[in-house]
Design a protein around this motif. Structure first.
Motif, short mmCIF file in Angstrom:
data_model
loop_
_atom_site.label_atom_id
_atom_site.label_comp_id
_atom_site.label_asym_id
_atom_site.label_seq_id
_atom_site.Cartn_x
_atom_site.Cartn_y
_atom_site.Cartn_z
N ALA A 172 1.05 -1.13 -0.02
CA ALA A 172 -0.10 0.10 0.03
C ALA A 172 0.73 1.25 -0.02
N GLU A 173 2.11 1.15 0.89
CA GLU A 173 2.88 2.25 0.86
C GLU A 173 3.58 2.66 -0.60
N TRP A 174 3.93 1.43 -1.16
CA TRP A 174 4.55 1.40 -2.37
C TRP A 174 3.54 2.07 -3.42
N LEU A 175 2.27 1.61 -3.53
CA LEU A 175 1.27 2.35 -4.28
C LEU A 175 1.01 3.66 -4.03
N ASN A 176 1.18 4.10 -2.70
CA ASN A 176 0.86 5.64 -2.42
C ASN A 176 1.92 6.51 -3.27
N VAL A 177 3.25 6.08 -2.97
CA VAL A 177 4.56 6.80 -3.59
C VAL A 177 4.30 6.69 -4.98
N TRP A 178 4.07 5.53 -5.63
CA TRP A 178 3.92 5.59 -6.96
C TRP A 178 2.85 6.36 -7.67
N LEU A 179 1.69 6.43 -7.02
CA LEU A 179 0.82 7.49 -7.34
C LEU A 179 1.23 8.92 -7.32
N ASN A 180 1.84 9.19 -6.18
CA ASN A 180 2.30 10.58 -6.03
C ASN A 180 3.43 10.97 -6.79
N THR A 181 4.16 9.77 -7.41
CA THR A 181 5.15 10.09 -8.46
C THR A 181 4.59 10.56 -9.65
N GLN A 182 3.56 9.63 -10.19
CA GLN A 182 2.77 9.98 -11.41
C GLN A 182 2.06 11.64 -11.29
N VAL A 183 1.63 11.97 -10.01
CA VAL A 183 1.03 13.13 -10.12
C VAL A 183 2.38 14.22 -10.26
N PHE A 184 3.36 14.11 -9.79
CA PHE A 184 4.35 14.99 -9.78
C PHE A 184 5.23 15.00 -11.13
N LYS A 225 10.68 17.99 -5.63
CA LYS A 225 9.64 17.12 -5.12
C LYS A 225 9.67 15.76 -5.88
N LEU A 226 9.76 15.89 -7.11
CA LEU A 226 9.66 14.64 -7.88
C LEU A 226 10.85 13.83 -7.56
N VAL A 227 12.04 14.40 -7.41
CA VAL A 227 13.04 13.61 -7.25
C VAL A 227 13.05 13.11 -5.59
N VAL A 437 -2.75 19.92 -6.73
CA VAL A 437 -1.78 18.82 -6.60
C VAL A 437 -1.78 18.40 -5.17
N GLU A 438 -1.70 19.29 -4.25
CA GLU A 438 -1.96 18.85 -2.76
C GLU A 438 -2.97 17.89 -2.35
N THR A 439 -4.24 18.42 -3.03
CA THR A 439 -5.24 17.55 -2.67
C THR A 439 -5.39 16.27 -3.46
N LYS A 440 -4.58 16.03 -4.61
CA LYS A 440 -4.55 14.66 -5.16
C LYS A 440 -3.57 13.99 -4.25
N GLU A 441 -2.46 14.63 -3.73
CA GLU A 441 -1.47 13.98 -2.74
C GLU A 441 -2.42 13.45 -1.46
N GLU A 445 -3.19 9.53 0.07
CA GLU A 445 -3.05 9.29 1.27
C GLU A 445 -4.14 8.63 1.78
N ILE A 446 -5.39 9.13 1.85
CA ILE A 446 -6.76 8.68 2.31
C ILE A 446 -6.98 7.25 1.60
N TYR A 447 -6.41 7.10 0.35
CA TYR A 447 -6.67 5.63 -0.41
C TYR A 447 -5.65 4.73 0.26
N THR A 448 -4.58 5.07 0.80
CA THR A 448 -3.69 4.32 1.23
C THR A 448 -4.10 3.88 2.70
N LYS A 449 -4.49 4.91 3.30
CA LYS A 449 -4.95 4.59 4.76
C LYS A 449 -6.26 3.48 4.72
N ARG A 450 -7.06 3.52 3.84
CA ARG A 450 -8.39 2.87 3.67
C ARG A 450 -7.36 1.45 3.32
N ILE A 451 -6.90 1.39 2.21
CA ILE A 451 -6.47 -0.22 2.14
C ILE A 451 -5.70 -0.52 3.13
#
Length: 464
Positions: A172-184, A225-227, A437-441, A445-451
């Motif tokens: 789940a944490e890997w998914l969260n970081v991957w999604l945010n990487t896509q966002v940035f 932030k992307l780095v 961008v911030e609301t997407k982040e 994060e909420i999706y990850t907590k729910r998972i």
């Protein structure tokens, strides 16, 4: 499982020419963890341990053969020569079935040991009517082994559950970081496009020079932030690799792990049949609670054994004698009256001080285990209620933040329209976009907590 293994090997070999990442779903991931991870393999050994523990306990009822042979010859005279084979068969309720055959020869035999020329057969029972009648160590061992079988299955499930909850948390944490990487990555592309457009407007004299600096700073902050997310993504992939092993018990090389998470997991839910379960039913199914229940059962066996030790030892021996090797040869009622061997033995301490104290201690241990069991049940109930409340609240947060995301997008579109008409500034456009961008982040994060919460609910309910 062959499909999972093949998919895993394909991911490891990275055979795709263009380096395209292969999709690794949560179910495939957990399937690989269960099949190859050393802890999962270790958990599987509990079944074998339980099987052989029960076999060992059953061995307490194995028949036993004893042969006693002795001969004495002095100055050419045979003083005595005898052989006594005996078979003992332990039965239930502490009863022992015994059969033997005695053959004596020699000049100096004790008169009580004289037997017929063809030998003397014996078949009898030793029956405890005091200590050991209700339960003895043999039956207790068998009862313990039965409990241990249930404990082994429970321990196996508990080990797998703990392994799965840790593995899914990492996923789940890997998914969260991957999604945010896509966002940035998209945010950096947008910032670069805006910088190029602002530079062009500045050259044409439509925008001031300060706007180009504003656009550059925005691009640089998003690149930074992307780095950070790219570094974090690599670290999370390394953590993910610790749960993925090869079939020869070799750890996976993270550099060869060319996979991506399943983004569809953000819409995962939980069946109402599980969510609406009563906390008391959850506490009964929970493996950690079952450990305490099994402990109470084990201590109850010990209590019964200690209670037996307060009784005197009274063993009655009943046997049938007959000439030759056939104990049932020519048996009649008169024969039974005249060819038998009876006896009993009694042993007991006069005060039973030690035994009574041991019995009282066993009852105290049971109370301690019962108190721990009640406490653990209550803790599991509280955790279940908390995680269920978290899940309900996170669902509400998803709806709220989705609306916030949509509204911020509308505000951004409006601000961009005003900017094109010369009624807004680049600073306001960037601010609106930053909110998106911030609301997407925040939503990720909420999706990850729910998972994670769903996995913890499954963990408590023993429902993987």
């Amino acid at each position: 499982m062959k499909r999972l293994t093949l998919a895993f090997i394909l991911c490891l070999m990275s055979i795709n020419t263009f380096g395209q990442e292969q999709l690794l779903t949560l179910n495939e991931y957990l399937g690989l963890v269960k099949r190859y991870h050393p802890i999962a393999l270790q958990a599987g050994l509990n079944t074998d341990k339980a099987f052989y523990t029960r076999r060992e306990a059953i061995g307490g009822f194995d028949p036993k053969l004893e042969v006693n042979r002795e001969r004495k010859i002095f100055n050419g005279t045979t003083y005595y020569d005898y052989i006594i084979p005996e078979v003992k068969v332990p039965l239930w309720y502490g009863v022992d079935l015994k059969g033997s055959y005695t053959k004596y020869d020699g000049y100096y035999i004790n008169p009580e040991n004289k037997v017929p020329n063809e030998g003397l057969s014996y078949l009898g029972l030793t029956v405890p009517i005091g200590r050991g009648l209700v339960i003895d160590e043999r039956r207790a061992a068998l009862k313990r082994a039965a409990i241990y079988q249930n404990m082994a299955a429970n321990d196996q499930q508990q080990m797998l559950n703990n392994l799965f909850i840790n593995a899914t948390t990492t996923y789940a944490e890997w998914l969260n970081v991957w999604l945010n990487t896509q966002v940035f990555e998209k945010a950096v592309d947008l910032a670069r496009i805006r910088l190029n457009g602002t530079n062009l407007l500045y050259k044409n004299g439509d925008r001031p020079a300060i706007d180009t600096l504003e656009a550059l700073v925005l691009l640089q902050s998003r690149q930074q932030k992307l780095v950070e997310y790219e570094t974090l993504l690599q670290n999370k992939k390394n953590e993910l690799a610790t749960y993925l092993w090869l079939d020869n018990l070799m750890p996976t090389d993270p550099a060869k792990l060319n996979v991506k998470p399943d983004s569809a997991l953000i819409s995962i839910s939980i069946p109402d049949s599980l969510l609406l379960k009563e906390p008391t039913a959850i506490s009964v199914q929970n493996p950690e609670v079952k450990v305490y229940s099994f402990k109470v059962d084990q201590l109850e066996i010990e209590r019964k054994l200690k209670l037996e030790e307060i009784k005197p030892t009274v063993n009655v021996n009943i046997g049938l004698l007959n000439s030759g090797r056939m104990p049932f040869n020519n048996i009649t009622f008169d024969w039974l009256q005249n060819n038998q061997k009876l006896g009993f033995s009694i042993a007991m301490p006069l005060t039973f001080t030690k035994q009574r104290a041991a019995y009282s201690l066993s009852k105290i241990k049971i109370k301690e285990a019962q108190y721990s069991l009640m406490d653990k049940r209550n803790l599991v109930t509280v955790k279940w209620n908390n995680y269920r409340n978290d899940f309900i609240n996170l669902n509400k947060q998803v709806l709220i933040n989705t609306k916030i995301q949509e509204n911020n997008k509308v505000l951004l579109d409006g601000e961009e329209t005003k900017f094109k008409m010369g009624e807004s500034s680049l600073f306001l456009v960037n601010s609106r976009e930053q909110k998106v961008v911030e609301t997407k982040e925040k939503l990720n994060e909420i999706y990850t907590k729910r998972i994670k919460t769903i996995q913890y609910l499954k963990w408590l309910a023993n429902s993987w």
